[in-house]
Design a protein around this motif. Structure first.
Motif, PDB file in Angstrom:
ATOM      1  N   PRO A 355       0.829  -1.211   0.000  1.00  0.00           N
ATOM      2  CA  PRO A 355       0.000   0.000   0.000  1.00  0.00           C
ATOM      3  C   PRO A 355       0.861   1.256   0.000  1.00  0.00           C
ATOM      4  O   PRO A 355       1.892   1.324   0.680  1.00  0.00           O
ATOM      5  CB  PRO A 355      -0.804  -0.122   1.298  1.00  0.00           C
ATOM      6  CG  PRO A 355      -0.854  -1.590   1.569  1.00  0.00           C
ATOM      7  CD  PRO A 355       0.475  -2.121   1.108  1.00  0.00           C
ATOM      8  N   CYS A 356       0.458   2.247  -0.748  1.00  0.00           N
ATOM      9  CA  CYS A 356       1.173   3.517  -0.792  1.00  0.00           C
ATOM     10  C   CYS A 356       0.156   4.624  -1.003  1.00  0.00           C
ATOM     11  O   CYS A 356      -1.054   4.390  -0.975  1.00  0.00           O
ATOM     12  CB  CYS A 356       2.245   3.509  -1.889  1.00  0.00           C
ATOM     13  SG  CYS A 356       1.585   3.402  -3.564  1.00  0.00           S
ATOM     14  N   SER A 357       0.620   5.821  -1.220  1.00  0.00           N
ATOM     15  CA  SER A 357      -0.264   6.966  -1.405  1.00  0.00           C
ATOM     16  C   SER A 357      -0.069   7.568  -2.797  1.00  0.00           C
ATOM     17  O   SER A 357       0.919   7.284  -3.488  1.00  0.00           O
ATOM     18  CB  SER A 357       0.010   8.036  -0.337  1.00  0.00           C
ATOM     19  OG  SER A 357       1.307   8.579  -0.514  1.00  0.00           O
ATOM     20  N   TYR A 361       3.358   8.147  -5.631  1.00  0.00           N
ATOM     21  CA  TYR A 361       3.392   8.067  -7.099  1.00  0.00           C
ATOM     22  C   TYR A 361       3.914   9.379  -7.688  1.00  0.00           C
ATOM     23  O   TYR A 361       4.787   9.366  -8.577  1.00  0.00           O
ATOM     24  CB  TYR A 361       1.997   7.759  -7.631  1.00  0.00           C
ATOM     25  CG  TYR A 361       1.874   7.928  -9.131  1.00  0.00           C
ATOM     26  CD1 TYR A 361       2.489   7.031 -10.002  1.00  0.00           C
ATOM     27  CD2 TYR A 361       1.157   9.001  -9.666  1.00  0.00           C
ATOM     28  CE1 TYR A 361       2.399   7.202 -11.383  1.00  0.00           C
ATOM     29  CE2 TYR A 361       1.052   9.174 -11.040  1.00  0.00           C
ATOM     30  CZ  TYR A 361       1.673   8.273 -11.896  1.00  0.00           C
ATOM     31  OH  TYR A 361       1.581   8.444 -13.246  1.00  0.00           O
ATOM     32  N   LEU A 362       3.417  10.514  -7.198  1.00  0.00           N
ATOM     33  CA  LEU A 362       3.867  11.803  -7.727  1.00  0.00           C
ATOM     34  C   LEU A 362       5.356  12.011  -7.478  1.00  0.00           C
ATOM     35  O   LEU A 362       6.081  12.508  -8.344  1.00  0.00           O
ATOM     36  CB  LEU A 362       3.061  12.929  -7.076  1.00  0.00           C
ATOM     37  CG  LEU A 362       1.569  13.019  -7.424  1.00  0.00           C
ATOM     38  CD1 LEU A 362       0.917  14.178  -6.680  1.00  0.00           C
ATOM     39  CD2 LEU A 362       1.367  13.170  -8.931  1.00  0.00           C
ATOM     40  N   ALA A 363       5.816  11.611  -6.271  1.00  0.00           N
ATOM     41  CA  ALA A 363       7.241  11.768  -5.948  1.00  0.00           C
ATOM     42  C   ALA A 363       8.107  10.917  -6.873  1.00  0.00           C
ATOM     43  O   ALA A 363       9.180  11.347  -7.313  1.00  0.00           O
ATOM     44  CB  ALA A 363       7.491  11.402  -4.486  1.00  0.00           C
ATOM     45  N   SER A 364       7.654   9.707  -7.175  1.00  0.00           N
ATOM     46  CA  SER A 364       8.421   8.831  -8.063  1.00  0.00           C
ATOM     47  C   SER A 364       8.489   9.407  -9.478  1.00  0.00           C
ATOM     48  O   SER A 364       9.494   9.238 -10.177  1.00  0.00           O
ATOM     49  CB  SER A 364       7.821   7.427  -8.080  1.00  0.00           C
ATOM     50  OG  SER A 364       6.575   7.405  -8.743  1.00  0.00           O
ATOM     51  N   CYS A 365       7.433  10.080  -9.886  1.00  0.00           N
ATOM     52  CA  CYS A 365       7.438  10.729 -11.206  1.00  0.00           C
ATOM     53  C   CYS A 365       8.487  11.844 -11.272  1.00  0.00           C
ATOM     54  O   CYS A 365       8.962  12.200 -12.360  1.00  0.00           O
ATOM     55  CB  CYS A 365       6.060  11.296 -11.522  1.00  0.00           C
ATOM     56  SG  CYS A 365       4.787  10.037 -11.828  1.00  0.00           S
ATOM     57  N   GLU A 366       8.856  12.375 -10.106  1.00  0.00           N
ATOM     58  CA  GLU A 366       9.897  13.404 -10.024  1.00  0.00           C
ATOM     59  C   GLU A 366      11.267  12.795  -9.772  1.00  0.00           C
ATOM     60  O   GLU A 366      12.234  13.506  -9.499  1.00  0.00           O
ATOM     61  CB  GLU A 366       9.559  14.395  -8.908  1.00  0.00           C
ATOM     62  CG  GLU A 366       8.265  15.160  -9.120  1.00  0.00           C
ATOM     63  CD  GLU A 366       8.320  16.063 -10.333  1.00  0.00           C
ATOM     64  OE1 GLU A 366       9.412  16.616 -10.609  1.00  0.00           O
ATOM     65  OE2 GLU A 366       7.288  16.207 -11.020  1.00  0.00           O
ATOM     66  N   GLY A 367      11.356  11.463  -9.815  1.00  0.00           N
ATOM     67  CA  GLY A 367      12.638  10.793  -9.649  1.00  0.00           C
ATOM     68  C   GLY A 367      12.991  10.427  -8.225  1.00  0.00           C
ATOM     69  O   GLY A 367      14.132  10.027  -7.944  1.00  0.00           O
ATOM     70  N   GLU A 368      12.032  10.546  -7.300  1.00  0.00           N
ATOM     71  CA  GLU A 368      12.290  10.246  -5.891  1.00  0.00           C
ATOM     72  C   GLU A 368      11.823   8.828  -5.559  1.00  0.00           C
ATOM     73  O   GLU A 368      10.667   8.474  -5.771  1.00  0.00           O
ATOM     74  CB  GLU A 368      11.569  11.254  -4.999  1.00  0.00           C
ATOM     75  CG  GLU A 368      11.835  11.071  -3.510  1.00  0.00           C
ATOM     76  CD  GLU A 368      11.133  12.121  -2.681  1.00  0.00           C
ATOM     77  OE1 GLU A 368      10.857  11.839  -1.499  1.00  0.00           O
ATOM     78  OE2 GLU A 368      10.853  13.213  -3.219  1.00  0.00           O
TER      79      GLU A 368
END
Length: 382
Positions: A355-357, A361-368
């Motif tokens: 489970p995640c938030s 997902y948005l942070a991963s799209c920014e490379g995090e």
């Protein structure tokens, strides 16, 4: 039969229920009386009181849980269709190990019957036998504790402050993840905080959760067993001025966390511990249980019970890693896939969803890289 050791509700408690409105929660719960033990065939949740405080090395001057039961039974349920039974109380055994044995055996029996045990009262070391009740179920366990301490202090003589050490060290080791919600740094040694990181466990400071309580929801969604220590609540809200805590969760926040636990499709046992037997705190504990019951009534039976076919799939590339996210078209909740590494011995034997938030997902799209995903990967191979 292990249920024979459960003491029925007191006569005064039964009389109190008899005088309630037909709409009150107490009228909707099947009660263990002197003459009748609840039929468990259709029960979904079983409430059990425990009068055991030797883990804190103190005796409670008022051992009856009747005050809690009156506070709970007098509340009105929501639009629920949940079969609940109150199985009575486990009195302290001749030794602390005797009480542990009863808690473990009763919880294991209920888990096998697909009934969620809710353990009320006593000190938080009762989390240990609740955890051990999963031993015979052949599964890894994710344990979430709402507490201002980590409870594996080597120096403490109180079992309630060191029970986590037994969970981590003693065999069989079924623990996959431990998550702490609401720790307060000044109550924990740096050695304990470092150990949490070393074992790739998760810990969220009180201020972090209070500022954005929604960050705790994915943690509860991944839990099998949830334990709440009521000393994590600010004394001005709990009414606990014996173990005074000037900082902590508010009454609203602890109820919100309990609701997260209830609504999680994966949570199969729940406990509330370490509260003083005073009516003002009974009232809050009763509402904590109420919110768990409400959350349970809104369970959506998604992953791990549903199918990924009903999810929207998103793939994000970060350096050499491919992160695969899933969004439920039913509840709009998010998960991230933990892949199996072929060249190592994995604790998890197949790809699984964490489970995640949406923020992950948005942070991963920014490379995090999501920290929960990274830690889950490390735990699966150590």
């Amino acid at each position: 039969m292990v249920f024979d050791f459960l003491q029925p509700l007191s006569k005064s408690c039964i009389e109190y229920v008899d005088g309630l409105s037909k709409q009150a929660l107490g009228k909707k719960i099947t009660l263990h009386t002197d003459s009748d033990f609840p039929n468990l065939d259709s029960v979904s949740i079983a409430i059990i009181g425990v009068n055991e405080f030797r883990g804190l090395e103190k005796e409670n001057s008022q051992n009856s849980l009747d005050g809690f039961r009156r506070a709970l039974y007098g509340l009105y349920p929501g639009n629920w269709n949940v079969a609940i039974a109150d199985l009575g109380t486990i009195e302290a055994g001749e030794s602390l190990k005797d009480t542990y044995f009863l808690v473990q055996t009763i919880c294991e029996d209920l888990l096998r019957k697909k009934i969620i045990p809710i353990i009320i009262g006593g000190s938080q070391d009762l989390s240990y036998p609740m955890y051990r009740s999963y031993d015979g179920l052949d599964q890894m366990v994710n344990f979430v504790s709402v507490d201002n301490k980590f409870d594996f202090s080597k120096e403490s003589t109180n079992l309630a402050n060191s029970y986590l050490s037994n969970i981590i060290v003693q065999e069989p080791n079924n623990l996959f993840n431990y998550s702490n919600i609401g720790y307060q740094t000044y109550f924990n040694s740096q050695e304990e905080i470092d150990l949490i990181d070393k074992l790739y466990f998760e810990a969220y400071r009180l201020g972090e959760v209070s500022n954005n309580i929604a960050i705790a929801e994915p943690v509860f969604r991944d839990a099998d067993f949830v334990s709440i220590d009521m000393t994590s609540v600010q004394s001005s809200f709990s009414g606990n001025f014996i173990d005074f805590n000037p900082n902590g969760f508010s009454g609203k926040e602890i109820c919100a966390l309990s609701r997260y636990a209830g609504i999680s499709d994966k949570v199969t046992s729940f406990g509330v511990f370490s509260f003083n037997h005073e009516q003002i705190e009974f009232n809050l504990v009763a509402q904590v249980i109420w919110y768990f019951l409400e959350g349970f009534s809104f369970r959506s039976n998604e992953y791990p019970f549903g199918s990924k076919e009903n999810y929207l799939k998103y793939t994000v590339l970060i350096e050499e890693d491919e992160l695969v996210f899933y969004k439920s078209d039913k509840t709009s909740r998010w998960w991230i896939e933990i892949p199996i590494k072929s060249n190592v011995n994995n604790k998890l034997k197949r790809n699984t969803l964490l489970p995640c938030s949406y923020d992950d997902y948005l942070a991963s799209c920014e490379g995090e890289m999501p920290e929960r995903w990274w830690k889950a990967q490390r735990r699966s191979i150590i």
